[in-house]
Design a protein around this motif. Structure first.
Motif, PDB file in Angstrom:
ATOM      1  N   LYS A  48       0.828  -1.205   0.000  1.00  0.00           N
ATOM      2  CA  LYS A  48       0.000   0.000   0.000  1.00  0.00           C
ATOM      3  C   LYS A  48       0.869   1.265   0.000  1.00  0.00           C
ATOM      4  O   LYS A  48       0.559   2.241  -0.690  1.00  0.00           O
ATOM      5  N   ASP A  50       3.860   1.468  -1.206  1.00  0.00           N
ATOM      6  CA  ASP A  50       4.463   1.550  -2.532  1.00  0.00           C
ATOM      7  C   ASP A  50       3.472   2.121  -3.549  1.00  0.00           C
ATOM      8  O   ASP A  50       3.853   2.915  -4.426  1.00  0.00           O
ATOM      9  N   GLU A  51       2.212   1.745  -3.440  1.00  0.00           N
ATOM     10  CA  GLU A  51       1.190   2.296  -4.335  1.00  0.00           C
ATOM     11  C   GLU A  51       1.004   3.793  -4.102  1.00  0.00           C
ATOM     12  O   GLU A  51       0.807   4.560  -5.048  1.00  0.00           O
ATOM     13  N   PHE A  52       1.062   4.204  -2.835  1.00  0.00           N
ATOM     14  CA  PHE A  52       0.962   5.634  -2.530  1.00  0.00           C
ATOM     15  C   PHE A  52       2.142   6.394  -3.117  1.00  0.00           C
ATOM     16  O   PHE A  52       1.971   7.480  -3.696  1.00  0.00           O
ATOM     17  N   ALA A  54       3.917   5.550  -5.686  1.00  0.00           N
ATOM     18  CA  ALA A  54       3.788   5.565  -7.144  1.00  0.00           C
ATOM     19  C   ALA A  54       2.718   6.549  -7.608  1.00  0.00           C
ATOM     20  O   ALA A  54       2.800   7.079  -8.725  1.00  0.00           O
ATOM     21  N   ALA A  55       1.714   6.806  -6.764  1.00  0.00           N
ATOM     22  CA  ALA A  55       0.650   7.746  -7.134  1.00  0.00           C
ATOM     23  C   ALA A  55       1.146   9.192  -7.128  1.00  0.00           C
ATOM     24  O   ALA A  55       0.585  10.040  -7.830  1.00  0.00           O
ATOM     25  N   TYR A  56       2.179   9.473  -6.322  1.00  0.00           N
ATOM     26  CA  TYR A  56       2.742  10.828  -6.251  1.00  0.00           C
ATOM     27  C   TYR A  56       4.250  10.742  -6.502  1.00  0.00           C
ATOM     28  O   TYR A  56       5.052  10.926  -5.578  1.00  0.00           O
ATOM     29  N   PRO A  57       4.653  10.437  -7.730  1.00  0.00           N
ATOM     30  CA  PRO A  57       6.084  10.183  -7.989  1.00  0.00           C
ATOM     31  C   PRO A  57       6.969  11.393  -7.791  1.00  0.00           C
ATOM     32  O   PRO A  57       8.095  11.266  -7.309  1.00  0.00           O
ATOM     33  N   CYS A  60       7.084  12.325  -3.855  1.00  0.00           N
ATOM     34  CA  CYS A  60       7.765  11.291  -3.058  1.00  0.00           C
ATOM     35  C   CYS A  60       9.109  10.873  -3.635  1.00  0.00           C
ATOM     36  O   CYS A  60       9.761   9.993  -3.058  1.00  0.00           O
ATOM     37  N   TYR A  62       9.887   9.133  -6.363  1.00  0.00           N
ATOM     38  CA  TYR A  62       9.738   7.687  -6.559  1.00  0.00           C
ATOM     39  C   TYR A  62      10.923   7.094  -7.313  1.00  0.00           C
ATOM     40  O   TYR A  62      11.392   5.999  -6.982  1.00  0.00           O
TER      41      TYR A  62
END
Length: 203
Positions: A48, A50-52, A54-57, A60, A62
């Motif tokens: 979860k 990691d998905e977060f 990836a949603a805000y690269p 964050c 990424y």
């Protein structure tokens, strides 16, 4: 007497025969380093996070976290929390809880506001303009009523949670605060100010 002396001499072969030989024990337990201890719930939490990320690269970082993951072998979620913990420690040591809560209330909304400026959708513009109106109203009220801050326990933790509620996409509390508190108080004064403006004379 000779026979008794001979009997009293210990027989070296008898001690060898009576000695029991044991096979060396073989440790079949694998080394600790080779044991992978994982838990299903921990794996879900890491997924979860990691998905977060990836949603805000951009926010964050990424891509950099992915490069660090390849170099260190540690999941991106662990590296993210380690970096956040380090930055939190630095901020707390420099400016204390107030600086931390101010940054917490500013960074994410500012990032989303920059994205809203370049967006063609007017919905996010209204959303983040509303947030900044609430943010400014709260900041002014906090500055005026500074003496109350010391009376409220865990004030800055409550403040951080309140601002998260204001801008979180699931709650969007800023719209509720604006409609229920700020708008009924401010709009009558704005309307009276608009009516008091001198009208241009018609030629």
């Amino acid at each position: 007497s000779i026979k008794a002396a001979i009997k009293s001499i210990p027989n070296p072969n008898s001690s060898i025969l009576n000695t029991s030989f044991e096979a060396p024990s073989v440790n079949t337990t694998p080394p600790i380093n080779n044991i992978t201890m994982t838990h299903p719930k921990l794996d879900q939490a890491v997924q979860k996070v990691d998905e977060f990320l990836a949603a805000y690269p951009t926010l964050c970082q990424y891509d950099r976290l992915r490069d660090l993951e390849k170099k260190t072998g540690q999941p991106k979620a662990y590296l993210f929390f380690a970096i956040v913990s380090l930055l939190t420690t630095i901020v707390m040591s420099v400016g204390g809880s107030k600086l931390f809560s101010d940054i917490f209330a500013f960074v994410y909304p500012a990032y989303m506001s920059f994205k809203a400026i370049d967006s063609s959708d007017a919905t996010d513009d209204t959303q983040w303009l509303t947030y900044w109106v609430v943010f400014a109203s709260f900041s002014i009220t906090e500055s005026v009523m500074t003496f109350i801050v010391s009376w409220i326990p865990f004030y800055y933790i409550i403040k951080s949670a309140f601002f998260m509620w204001l801008y979180h996409p699931k709650f969007m509390g800023a719209g509720l605060v604006y409609k229920q508190i700020i708008k009924p108080f401010v709009m009558p004064h704005l309307q009276s100010f608009e009516h008091s403006k001198p009208q241009k004379k018609e030629e």
